[in-house]
Design an enzyme around this catalytic site. Sequence first.
Site, PDB file in Angstrom:
ATOM      1  CG  HIS A  69      -1.633  -1.428   1.293  1.00  0.00           C
ATOM      2  ND1 HIS A  69      -1.535  -2.339   2.327  1.00  0.00           N
ATOM      3  CD2 HIS A  69      -2.876  -1.774   0.591  1.00  0.00           C
ATOM      4  CE1 HIS A  69      -1.992  -3.364   2.402  1.00  0.00           C
ATOM      5  NE2 HIS A  69      -3.082  -3.126   1.223  1.00  0.00           N
TER       6      HIS A  69
HETATM    7  S1  FES Z   1       1.758  -0.288   3.422  1.00  0.00           S
HETATM    8 FE1  FES Z   1       0.348  -1.886   3.910  1.00  0.00          FE
HETATM    9  S2  FES Z   1       1.350  -3.378   4.493  1.00  0.00           S
HETATM   10 FE2  FES Z   1       2.663  -2.094   4.137  1.00  0.00          FE
END
Ligand code: FES
Length: 201
Positions: free
Chosen positions: A158
């Site tokens: 993410h």
């Molecule tokens: S940014 Fe979501 S698990 Fe690393």
Amino acid sequence: MIDPAASPQSARQRRLLLLATGTMSGVGLVGTLLPFIASMAPSDAARSRGAPVEVDLDSVEPGSLVTVAWRGKPVWILHRTGDMLERLGRHDSLLGDPLSKKDQQPANARNATRSLRPDIFVAIGICTHLGCVPTYRPEAGAADLGDDWPGGFFCPCHGSKFDLAGRVFRNVPAPLNLEIPPHAYQGETHLVIGQDRNGNQ
Ligand code: FES
């Protein structure tokens, strides 16, 4: 930019592969293609119970990152160069918690390098958002990470970013800096992961 191929599923698979590789590494696999090093470790059974893991730092070249398995988790050992350390002091304004005040673990995590020794950084290689394994991206100004990228770790799931001391950037999903495991040095080149200098695990 987030690599579309690096979906949460593929990241999970990569993590499993990484951990599986660590479990299989055993003794004597120094210098494999994957950045794992074999530790001077107790048996796999003892290790799975949480026994400390010993690492010979001669195996870790300046600028390189190696990973060992401890308690089923990837633990990174990064040998920071002088240039890397110098870069750490330039971007506090981009960080969410530059002085490690939030929910931070051992006392040695509460300094600018988040380490016992400036040149050696030891951290658990698991993103503090949802547990993916970030990738090592030491190159400053990487085209896909922006001109102000100082080098660090990028989580492909993410998009969380951490610097070369595991400090999380602002405006990313991860809420905390990377976790620092208990560890200690026995001499210049002998690192023990899993217990501190007082023997506490
Ligand atoms: S940014 Fe979501 S698990 Fe690393």
